[in-house]
Design a protein around this motif. Structure first.
Motif, PDB file in Angstrom:
ATOM      1  N   VAL B  81       1.144  -1.482   0.166  1.00  0.00           N
ATOM      2  CA  VAL B  81       0.122  -0.268  -0.029  1.00  0.00           C
ATOM      3  C   VAL B  81       0.872   1.177   0.012  1.00  0.00           C
ATOM      4  O   VAL B  81       0.593   1.927  -0.905  1.00  0.00           O
ATOM      5  N   GLY B  82       2.348   1.186   0.313  1.00  0.00           N
ATOM      6  CA  GLY B  82       2.586   2.341   0.646  1.00  0.00           C
ATOM      7  C   GLY B  82       3.805   2.795  -0.475  1.00  0.00           C
ATOM      8  O   GLY B  82       3.617   3.388  -0.820  1.00  0.00           O
ATOM      9  N   TRP B  83       3.511   1.727  -0.807  1.00  0.00           N
ATOM     10  CA  TRP B  83       4.296   2.062  -2.822  1.00  0.00           C
ATOM     11  C   TRP B  83       3.732   2.809  -3.601  1.00  0.00           C
ATOM     12  O   TRP B  83       3.951   3.982  -4.054  1.00  0.00           O
ATOM     13  N   PRO B  84       2.424   2.585  -3.696  1.00  0.00           N
ATOM     14  CA  PRO B  84       2.153   3.112  -5.121  1.00  0.00           C
ATOM     15  C   PRO B  84       1.016   4.716  -4.233  1.00  0.00           C
ATOM     16  O   PRO B  84       1.669   5.804  -4.946  1.00  0.00           O
ATOM     17  N   ILE B  85       1.250   5.047  -2.998  1.00  0.00           N
ATOM     18  CA  ILE B  85       1.123   5.714  -2.158  1.00  0.00           C
ATOM     19  C   ILE B  85       2.455   6.975  -2.392  1.00  0.00           C
ATOM     20  O   ILE B  85       2.191   7.881  -2.063  1.00  0.00           O
ATOM     21  N   GLY B  86       2.875   6.150  -1.656  1.00  0.00           N
ATOM     22  CA  GLY B  86       4.923   6.930  -2.097  1.00  0.00           C
ATOM     23  C   GLY B  86       4.598   7.397  -3.219  1.00  0.00           C
ATOM     24  O   GLY B  86       5.232   9.105  -3.268  1.00  0.00           O
ATOM     25  N   ARG B  87       4.461   6.849  -4.010  1.00  0.00           N
ATOM     26  CA  ARG B  87       5.017   7.043  -5.399  1.00  0.00           C
ATOM     27  C   ARG B  87       3.803   8.410  -5.834  1.00  0.00           C
ATOM     28  O   ARG B  87       4.660   9.208  -6.399  1.00  0.00           O
ATOM     29  N   ALA B  88       2.882   8.367  -5.648  1.00  0.00           N
ATOM     30  CA  ALA B  88       1.771   9.605  -5.696  1.00  0.00           C
ATOM     31  C   ALA B  88       2.520  10.725  -5.301  1.00  0.00           C
ATOM     32  O   ALA B  88       2.009  11.863  -5.709  1.00  0.00           O
ATOM     33  N   LEU B  89       3.084  10.954  -4.539  1.00  0.00           N
ATOM     34  CA  LEU B  89       3.248  11.607  -3.257  1.00  0.00           C
ATOM     35  C   LEU B  89       4.648  12.380  -3.846  1.00  0.00           C
ATOM     36  O   LEU B  89       4.276  13.829  -4.069  1.00  0.00           O
ATOM     37  N   ALA B  90       6.004  11.748  -4.596  1.00  0.00           N
ATOM     38  CA  ALA B  90       6.426  12.417  -4.868  1.00  0.00           C
ATOM     39  C   ALA B  90       6.221  12.684  -6.115  1.00  0.00           C
ATOM     40  O   ALA B  90       7.092  13.466  -6.602  1.00  0.00           O
ATOM     41  N   ASP B  91       5.093  12.856  -6.389  1.00  0.00           N
ATOM     42  CA  ASP B  91       4.558  13.287  -8.289  1.00  0.00           C
ATOM     43  C   ASP B  91       4.592  14.751  -7.520  1.00  0.00           C
ATOM     44  O   ASP B  91       4.359  15.854  -8.575  1.00  0.00           O
ATOM     45  N   LEU B  92       4.219  14.708  -6.825  1.00  0.00           N
ATOM     46  CA  LEU B  92       3.424  15.937  -5.965  1.00  0.00           C
ATOM     47  C   LEU B  92       4.477  17.970  -5.633  1.00  0.00           C
ATOM     48  O   LEU B  92       5.746  17.484  -5.674  1.00  0.00           O
ATOM     49  N   SER B  93       4.366  18.508  -5.672  1.00  0.00           N
ATOM     50  CA  SER B  93       5.698  19.890  -5.609  1.00  0.00           C
ATOM     51  C   SER B  93       5.259  20.516  -5.093  1.00  0.00           C
ATOM     52  O   SER B  93       3.438  21.212  -5.276  1.00  0.00           O
ATOM     53  N   GLY B  94       5.896  21.907  -5.026  1.00  0.00           N
ATOM     54  CA  GLY B  94       4.961  22.976  -3.862  1.00  0.00           C
ATOM     55  C   GLY B  94       4.397  22.469  -2.873  1.00  0.00           C
ATOM     56  O   GLY B  94       4.830  21.523  -1.422  1.00  0.00           O
ATOM     57  N   TRP B  95       3.445  23.573  -2.673  1.00  0.00           N
ATOM     58  CA  TRP B  95       2.579  23.529  -1.088  1.00  0.00           C
ATOM     59  C   TRP B  95       1.610  21.928  -1.353  1.00  0.00           C
ATOM     60  O   TRP B  95       1.580  21.514   0.394  1.00  0.00           O
ATOM     61  N   ALA B  96       1.177  21.386  -2.500  1.00  0.00           N
ATOM     62  CA  ALA B  96       0.745  19.816  -2.407  1.00  0.00           C
ATOM     63  C   ALA B  96       1.922  18.932  -1.558  1.00  0.00           C
ATOM     64  O   ALA B  96       1.211  18.183  -1.179  1.00  0.00           O
ATOM     65  N   ARG B  97       3.253  19.199  -2.379  1.00  0.00           N
ATOM     66  CA  ARG B  97       3.893  17.798  -2.278  1.00  0.00           C
ATOM     67  C   ARG B  97       4.085  18.625  -0.042  1.00  0.00           C
ATOM     68  O   ARG B  97       4.285  17.744   0.919  1.00  0.00           O
ATOM     69  N   HIS B  98       3.864  19.676   0.856  1.00  0.00           N
ATOM     70  CA  HIS B  98       4.296  20.277   1.501  1.00  0.00           C
ATOM     71  C   HIS B  98       3.359  19.400   2.398  1.00  0.00           C
ATOM     72  O   HIS B  98       3.542  18.323   3.492  1.00  0.00           O
ATOM     73  N   LEU B  99       1.791  19.175   1.466  1.00  0.00           N
ATOM     74  CA  LEU B  99       1.194  18.538   2.439  1.00  0.00           C
ATOM     75  C   LEU B  99       0.517  17.623   2.591  1.00  0.00           C
ATOM     76  O   LEU B  99       0.519  16.309   3.409  1.00  0.00           O
TER      77      LEU B  99
END
Lengths: 283, 264
Positions: B81-99
């Motif tokens: 479960v952590g794999w796809p979540i972590g990968r999707a989070l890594a695609d974020l940038s700026g404020w969305a990444r912090h969030l």
């Protein structure tokens, strides 16, 4: 918003959702809207719980234990990282021994602490065999004691391994180059440590120190084994209320859970503030 | 010779004593019989508690089995479960990444007792309170947080051009995942499994609240033995908690050393 951003935010929601649901339930239960002993809303329960001296005594005691054990562990980690930073055999062995307790569960550490520091523990037996102690009652209380010495020492031992691992990594990745520059500019070893190594180490391990503090302040396992019943540490008080035979008192646990979460969030916020403040001075 | 270098052997000895003495004490207490104050050494030895730990039908053996099933399941599910979540989070940038990073940090930073009491209603509503499945799900919450944070770091550094190349050669998404990404991520998957395993292995508060005392894991048995004053059994249980954790760490370090030459 791009597709990958939407996917990322959905992933963020997915991982946080169980906690958010839990927090939402705790908020509703602490104001009496749901859960055991719900009385139809209002802040009466929250006010009553926060007005109990035992709650603040428990919180203060938990914070004292967390601060003392984290400070001891951090001081030890910094000293060991500064002392064993080279590639020699003795350095590698020291680093191995320092991080060895890392995977040991806190409960196992607490059992070892009890067997070592208890009134009839190994320490008391060694003192007795040296003729310094006649009976277990003569041993100074190191477990279940109001000062929490046994718990502090046990948690410091456990957190030391984690902080030492981070400190070794900071020294290995960031220290060498800057120290070399300081030395070529004529700085003596003491000045290099005071002006370069120490600030680097301190800032480098601060996130881990905050994480250790937050963890220790809310840890249940070791506290349940080694802490006194008066004052009752906040995690123990929360679970005691949650399992109280009197249903009307069970709702108090949610107010206490929110208090515990607030402490964790405040510590993380303080760390983020400090980090952003110091980042401006990074080379 | 500086003062620091003179003190190094003494500090090394202290570190060795500090790391090994608690484990030696647990071992001694687990085999010591009639070890009363003020004897510094057990007058007799017994393997009774160790026998009970591995004898079928015993309390400790059952708890050990439950803990192992929960920890392996949590490790596998947490990594998956952590794999796809972590990968999707890594695609974020700026404020969305912090969030996103803060969201993944929530289950990790939440006090265990607060997390357990908060999750209890969900478990009751879903009808899984007091069951091994419910305890597994409650362990999965912090384990997923750890794994998501871990994979966020991994995929932030991951060079995706390798996957792009495979796609330009005609590979579909499934082929890219199974034939390109997964083989490159064996070590990271192993470490994520270890994280989840250790998180579940040491859980007490969530097991106690969600399991309601009906799901008996090894840590709960250790508590019970301590409360009953059966130090020998408590020490045996504590050592049983330590051994798989140390073995797992050793196995991962070995795997890391072997895979170190493989670039991410």
């Amino acid at each position: 918003m791009t597709r990958s951003s939407r996917r990322g935010l959905l992933a963020a929601l997915a991982v946080a959702l169980p906690v958010l649901v839990g927090v939402g339930y705790s908020v509703l239960a602490s104001v009496g809207l749901t859960g055991p002993g719900a009385a139809g809303g209002g802040s009466a329960r929250l006010v009553a719980v926060l007005g109990e001296p035992v709650v603040w005594a428990g919180l203060a005691w938990s914070l004292w234990v967390a601060a003392a054990s984290t400070a001891l562990a951090a001081a030890g980690a910094v000293a060991v990282a500064a002392l064993f930073r080279r590639g020699a055999g003795i350095d590698r062995m020291a680093r191995l021994f320092a991080v060895l307790p890392l995977p040991i569960p806190h409960l196992a550490a607490a059992v070892a602490g009890l067997l070592l520091l208890g009134q009839s523990g190994l320490l008391a037996r060694l003192l007795a065999s040296l003729g310094l102690l006649a009976d277990p009652g003569g041993m100074p209380a190191l477990v279940y004691d109001r000062a929490g010495l046994g718990l502090i020492l046990t948690l410091a031992w456990k957190e030391f391994a984690f902080l030492a691992l981070v400190a070794f990594s900071v020294v290995a990745t960031r220290g060498e180059r800057l120290e070399e520059v300081a030395r070529t500019l004529g700085a003596k070893p003491a000045a290099v440590f005071r002006r370069v190594t120490w600030p680097l180490l301190w800032r480098g391990i601060l996130p881990a120190v905050v994480a250790a503090f937050v963890f220790v302040a809310s840890t249940y396992e070791a506290t349940a084994v080694l802490a006194p019943s008066d004052p009752l540490a906040l995690p123990l008080l929360t679970l005691e209320r949650y399992t109280d035979a009197d249903l009307s008192r069970r709702g108090d646990a949610f107010a206490l859970a929110l208090l515990g979460m607030t402490v964790s969030l405040l510590a993380v916020a303080a760390h983020e503030w400090a980090r952003s403040h110091w980042d401006r001075f990074e080379p | 010779m500086t003062e620091g270098s003179r003190s190094r052997p003494a500090v090394l000895a202290a570190l060795a004593l500090s790391a090994l003495a608690p484990l030696a004490l647990l071992l001694l207490a687990s085999v010591g019989r009639d070890w009363f104050f003020p004897a510094p050494w057990p007058p007799a030895m017994t393997l009774e508690s160790w026998g009970d730990a591995f004898r079928g039908g015993g309390r400790m053996a059952a708890a050990l089995g439950t803990s192992l099933v929960l920890a392996v399941g949590t490790g596998l599910a947490g990594a998956a479960v952590g794999w796809p979540i972590g990968r999707a989070l890594a695609d974020l940038s700026g404020w969305a990444r912090h969030l996103g990073a803060s969201a993944a940090f929530l289950p990790v930073a939440a006090p265990p007792v607060a997390l357990a009491t908060g999750l209890h209603l969900s478990a009751l509503t879903a009808g899984v309170a007091g069951t091994t499945g419910g305890v597994f799900l409650s362990h999965l919450v912090p384990a997923t947080g750890y794994a998501a944070l871990y994979f966020l770091g991994v995929f932030t550094l991951f060079d995706r051009r390798v996957e792009d190349e495979a796609r330009t050669l005609g590979a579909g998404p499934r082929t890219v995942l199974w034939r390109v990404t997964m083989p490159m991520m064996r070590r990271q998957l192993g470490e994520a499994f270890l994280l989840g395993f250790l998180v579940s292995w040491a859980q007490v508060a969530t097991t106690l609240v969600i399991g309601g005392g009906r799901v008996r894991t090894l840590p709960l048995e250790v508590f019970a033995y301590l409360q009953a004053g059966q130090d020998r059994y408590a020490a045996t249980g504590a050592l049983l908690l330590v051994i798989p954790a140390l073995l797992m760490l050793g196995a991962v370090r070995f795997a890391v050393a072997r895979a170190e030459a493989t670039p991410l």
